[in-house]
Write a protein that holds these residues in place. Structure first.
Motif, PDB file in Angstrom:
ATOM      1  N   THR A  13       0.835  -1.199   0.000  1.00  0.00           N
ATOM      2  CA  THR A  13       0.000   0.000   0.000  1.00  0.00           C
ATOM      3  C   THR A  13       0.870   1.249   0.000  1.00  0.00           C
ATOM      4  N   HIS A  14       1.953   1.227   0.768  1.00  0.00           N
ATOM      5  CA  HIS A  14       2.887   2.368   0.776  1.00  0.00           C
ATOM      6  C   HIS A  14       3.577   2.510  -0.580  1.00  0.00           C
ATOM      7  N   TYR A  15       3.886   1.382  -1.219  1.00  0.00           N
ATOM      8  CA  TYR A  15       4.504   1.437  -2.546  1.00  0.00           C
ATOM      9  C   TYR A  15       3.566   2.129  -3.542  1.00  0.00           C
ATOM     10  N   VAL A  16       2.286   1.762  -3.504  1.00  0.00           N
ATOM     11  CA  VAL A  16       1.311   2.394  -4.401  1.00  0.00           C
ATOM     12  C   VAL A  16       1.190   3.881  -4.084  1.00  0.00           C
ATOM     13  N   ALA A  17       1.110   4.212  -2.807  1.00  0.00           N
ATOM     14  CA  ALA A  17       0.981   5.613  -2.405  1.00  0.00           C
ATOM     15  C   ALA A  17       2.202   6.426  -2.831  1.00  0.00           C
ATOM     16  N   ASP A  18       3.384   5.838  -2.720  1.00  0.00           N
ATOM     17  CA  ASP A  18       4.602   6.512  -3.158  1.00  0.00           C
ATOM     18  C   ASP A  18       4.553   6.798  -4.658  1.00  0.00           C
ATOM     19  N   PHE A  19       4.055   5.830  -5.429  1.00  0.00           N
ATOM     20  CA  PHE A  19       3.915   6.020  -6.875  1.00  0.00           C
ATOM     21  C   PHE A  19       2.953   7.167  -7.165  1.00  0.00           C
ATOM     22  N   VAL A  20       1.836   7.204  -6.452  1.00  0.00           N
ATOM     23  CA  VAL A  20       0.849   8.262  -6.652  1.00  0.00           C
ATOM     24  C   VAL A  20       1.454   9.629  -6.352  1.00  0.00           C
ATOM     25  N   CYS A  21       2.137   9.733  -5.239  1.00  0.00           N
ATOM     26  CA  CYS A  21       2.641  11.036  -4.777  1.00  0.00           C
ATOM     27  C   CYS A  21       3.827  11.553  -5.593  1.00  0.00           C
ATOM     28  N   ASN A  22       4.677  10.669  -6.047  1.00  0.00           N
ATOM     29  CA  ASN A  22       5.958  11.101  -6.603  1.00  0.00           C
ATOM     30  C   ASN A  22       6.084  10.984  -8.121  1.00  0.00           C
ATOM     31  N   THR A  23       5.085  10.440  -8.787  1.00  0.00           N
ATOM     32  CA  THR A  23       5.142  10.377 -10.256  1.00  0.00           C
ATOM     33  C   THR A  23       4.909  11.768 -10.838  1.00  0.00           C
ATOM     34  N   ARG A  24       5.742  12.144 -11.789  1.00  0.00           N
ATOM     35  CA  ARG A  24       5.672  13.464 -12.410  1.00  0.00           C
ATOM     36  C   ARG A  24       5.258  13.344 -13.881  1.00  0.00           C
ATOM     37  N   LEU A  25       4.854  14.453 -14.454  1.00  0.00           N
ATOM     38  CA  LEU A  25       4.427  14.446 -15.852  1.00  0.00           C
ATOM     39  C   LEU A  25       5.553  13.964 -16.756  1.00  0.00           C
ATOM     40  N   GLN A  26       6.781  14.349 -16.455  1.00  0.00           N
ATOM     41  CA  GLN A  26       7.912  13.945 -17.299  1.00  0.00           C
ATOM     42  C   GLN A  26       8.204  12.453 -17.200  1.00  0.00           C
ATOM     43  N   ASP A  27       7.588  11.766 -16.245  1.00  0.00           N
ATOM     44  CA  ASP A  27       7.745  10.314 -16.140  1.00  0.00           C
ATOM     45  C   ASP A  27       6.863   9.566 -17.135  1.00  0.00           C
ATOM     46  N   LEU A  28       5.937  10.280 -17.759  1.00  0.00           N
ATOM     47  CA  LEU A  28       5.056   9.659 -18.751  1.00  0.00           C
ATOM     48  C   LEU A  28       5.741   9.644 -20.111  1.00  0.00           C
ATOM     49  N   PRO A  29       6.006   8.474 -20.695  1.00  0.00           N
ATOM     50  CA  PRO A  29       6.547   8.425 -22.057  1.00  0.00           C
ATOM     51  C   PRO A  29       5.561   9.042 -23.053  1.00  0.00           C
ATOM     52  N   GLN A  30       6.082   9.606 -24.127  1.00  0.00           N
ATOM     53  CA  GLN A  30       5.216  10.289 -25.084  1.00  0.00           C
ATOM     54  C   GLN A  30       4.198   9.357 -25.741  1.00  0.00           C
ATOM     55  N   ASP A  31       4.569   8.079 -25.941  1.00  0.00           N
ATOM     56  CA  ASP A  31       3.593   7.164 -26.524  1.00  0.00           C
ATOM     57  C   ASP A  31       2.449   6.906 -25.553  1.00  0.00           C
ATOM     58  N   VAL A  32       2.745   6.891 -24.256  1.00  0.00           N
ATOM     59  CA  VAL A  32       1.705   6.710 -23.247  1.00  0.00           C
ATOM     60  C   VAL A  32       0.791   7.930 -23.199  1.00  0.00           C
ATOM     61  N   VAL A  33       1.384   9.117 -23.281  1.00  0.00           N
ATOM     62  CA  VAL A  33       0.589  10.350 -23.323  1.00  0.00           C
ATOM     63  C   VAL A  33      -0.380  10.317 -24.501  1.00  0.00           C
ATOM     64  N   ALA A  34       0.110   9.919 -25.661  1.00  0.00           N
ATOM     65  CA  ALA A  34      -0.723   9.878 -26.878  1.00  0.00           C
ATOM     66  C   ALA A  34      -1.840   8.851 -26.747  1.00  0.00           C
ATOM     67  N   LEU A  35      -1.527   7.682 -26.204  1.00  0.00           N
ATOM     68  CA  LEU A  35      -2.546   6.655 -26.016  1.00  0.00           C
ATOM     69  C   LEU A  35      -3.593   7.108 -25.015  1.00  0.00           C
ATOM     70  N   GLY A  36      -3.142   7.778 -23.964  1.00  0.00           N
ATOM     71  CA  GLY A  36      -4.078   8.264 -22.967  1.00  0.00           C
ATOM     72  C   GLY A  36      -5.036   9.298 -23.520  1.00  0.00           C
ATOM     73  N   LYS A  37      -4.558  10.145 -24.393  1.00  0.00           N
ATOM     74  CA  LYS A  37      -5.434  11.167 -24.980  1.00  0.00           C
ATOM     75  C   LYS A  37      -6.583  10.531 -25.757  1.00  0.00           C
ATOM     76  N   LYS A  38      -6.303   9.436 -26.439  1.00  0.00           N
ATOM     77  CA  LYS A  38      -7.371   8.746 -27.172  1.00  0.00           C
ATOM     78  C   LYS A  38      -8.445   8.241 -26.212  1.00  0.00           C
ATOM     79  N   SER A  39      -8.022   7.649 -25.108  1.00  0.00           N
ATOM     80  CA  SER A  39      -8.990   7.130 -24.140  1.00  0.00           C
ATOM     81  C   SER A  39      -9.735   8.256 -23.428  1.00  0.00           C
ATOM     82  N   ILE A  40      -9.048   9.372 -23.184  1.00  0.00           N
ATOM     83  CA  ILE A  40      -9.720  10.516 -22.561  1.00  0.00           C
ATOM     84  C   ILE A  40     -10.798  11.066 -23.490  1.00  0.00           C
ATOM     85  N   LEU A  41     -10.448  11.283 -24.762  1.00  0.00           N
ATOM     86  CA  LEU A  41     -11.439  11.789 -25.717  1.00  0.00           C
ATOM     87  C   LEU A  41     -12.589  10.807 -25.854  1.00  0.00           C
TER      88      LEU A  41
END
Length: 470
Positions: A13-41
């Motif tokens: 649970t602490h591992y998951v919480a650490d991921f939530v708190c400390n993940t930054r936008l720059q940690d998202l690969p560009q292909d993941v960003v692009a795929l996410g935009k499709k699902s958001i739309l």
């Protein structure tokens, strides 16, 4: 298991919480960003069309009965602005109302196609509602959404398959953690507070698959999103909860699944991101995802062989045994049952050569020619499909024609899956169709398509939500 994974498993649970708190936008690969935009739309369009459904009407009736005052969060497709938790509920129901939303794929062969989690329905409404309430940017909302999806999918991948097979609906159960993670990220919570938010969410995790084919299935998605937002809010007040909700002997994995595979989640969040591997499917048809490989292949066979409904004598559809366990309506009598009927999905393609929102209506399902064609479809468990593994949706089709000819085909995945992806423009066309179905203004629809394409540059998520209001 590496030392890092072992440490993560012991304090999951602490591992998951650490991921939530400390993940930054720059940690998202560009292909993941692009795929996410499709699902958001995709999710935004579904919130529009789902809001126009009977489910959406009843949700608005419920919101009116609550006598809610004005709030900071938008109910998509309306002029309502209410408290974030209730906006998350309404938009979550809307996204899942037509069973037209995205679906995770699985890594392990026993995962029953990722336990059929629909990642966007719980995660996106929570991210949008809290982002709008806190004045967050498009980039912050997008990051929170990705974090929520990643947590949801990895939890779903890890829990024992018994969870899904014996009746839990993973979108409802695992989705609550997605919403709590997205909300906690946007609220800037500490790791300790995020652990409590996850734990409060875990105690609200619920949803049973016996309700597939009814309005309660989309209710699951709405309630999981609402519950996650409420969990984060209560944690922010100082509400107490365990910090071991996932891994404890009386915690989520044990109680809801009888155990879990630590290797599937410990040290795995964002390594790789689920959007990148194994991926997320976007649906071309408003029906259960398990119907889509068969529908993709059936449509190909119809077009390639110019098959006419009047010439069809019999259709055999073979799958692994988990698929009939979800597609439970063999003789559907309404649109919601039809979404979980392989027989209807095959029949309507043979008759109409299409299967969109206009085909999934009570009137169409009850047409005599549709009911007659349904009777010609045999949906069975097939040894070849069973042997292919449950991480696939292997579907074998045999069509017997009146002239004695037999046409056959096989598909492991359907259109919209990573194996046959839809482009952003393809998803934009689906969004426009859903917006038109909801009688949403075309000008605003085009504004939304443009904003999501460049979401990380949007100064305030309120601009997007204003464009989605009616």
């Amino acid at each position: 298991m590496s030392i890092i994974q072992q440490q993560a498993a012991e304090h999951l649970t602490h591992y998951v919480a650490d991921f939530v708190c400390n993940t930054r936008l720059q940690d998202l690969p560009q292909d993941v960003v692009a795929l996410g935009k499709k699902s958001i739309l995709d999710g935004l369009g579904l919130a529009l069309s789902g809001g126009a459904s009977h489910c959406g009407q009843l949700v608005r009736q419920h919101l009116g009965d609550l006598h809610l005052g004005a709030g900071p969060a938008t109910v998509i497709g309306t002029n309502l602005k209410i408290a974030p938790r209730f906006a998350a509920f309404a938009n979550g129901v809307g996204i899942h109302a037509d069973d037209y939303d995205d679906t995770q794929l699985a890594v392990a062969t026993d995962r029953v196609y990722g336990l059929l989690t629909h990642p966007t329905a719980p995660a996106l409404p929570a991210a949008l509602a809290v982002a709008e309430a806190t004045g967050a940017s498009g980039a912050a909302a997008m990051l929170a959404y990705h974090i929520g999806v990643e947590v949801e999918c990895k939890i779903s991948e890890a829990i024992n398959p018994r969870h899904y097979q014996t009746g839990f609906h993973s979108t409802a159960t695992c989705g609550t953690f997605a919403a709590a993670s997205a909300a906690a990220k946007l609220m800037g919570m500490t790791e300790e507070a995020t652990c409590r938010a996850l734990s409060i969410a875990g105690s609200q995790s619920a949803g049973l698959r016996e309700n597939f084919g009814t309005m309660t299935k989309p209710f699951h998605a709405g309630r999981s999103s609402e519950s996650g937002v409420a969990a984060a809010q209560f944690a922010s007040y100082g509400w107490t909860a365990t910090d071991r909700i996932l891994e404890a002997r009386r915690g989520f994995f044990s109680a809801a699944g009888g155990g879990y595979d630590a290797n599937a989640i410990a040290g795995r969040l964002g390594k790789p991101w689920t959007f990148a591997e194994p991926g997320v499917s976007i649906k071309p048809h408003p029906s259960g995802s398990l119907t889509h490989p068969g529908m993709t292949e059936m449509l190909r066979l119809i077009q390639q062989n110019d098959i006419r409904a009047k010439d069809v004598v019999r259709v055999r559809v073979g799958t692994n045994h988990n698929m009939p366990n979800a597609l439970i309506h063999h003789r559907p009598t309404n649109e919601l049952q039809a979404k979980f009927s392989m027989e209807f999905c095959m029949a309507i393609l043979l008759l109409e050569r299409r299967a969109g929102l206009n085909e999934f209506t009570d009137e169409v399902v009850l047409r005599p020619d549709v009911q007659s064609m349904i009777q010609k479809v045999d949906f069975v468990v097939d040894k070849e499909a069973e042997a292919a593994g449950y991480h696939k949706m292997t579907t074998l089709i045999d069509i017997e024609l009146a002239n004695g000819r037999k046409v056959s085909g096989r598909a492991d995945f359907g259109k919209g899956s990573p194996a046959m992806p839809m482009s952003y423009d393809d998803v934009a066309d689906k969004f426009r169709e859903n917006a038109e179905f909801a009688k949403f203004p075309k000008k605003q629809a085009e504004e939304v398509v443009a904003m999501v394409r460049d979401l990380e540059s949007l100064p305030s998520i309120s601009q997007l939500m204003q464009a989605l209001a009616k």
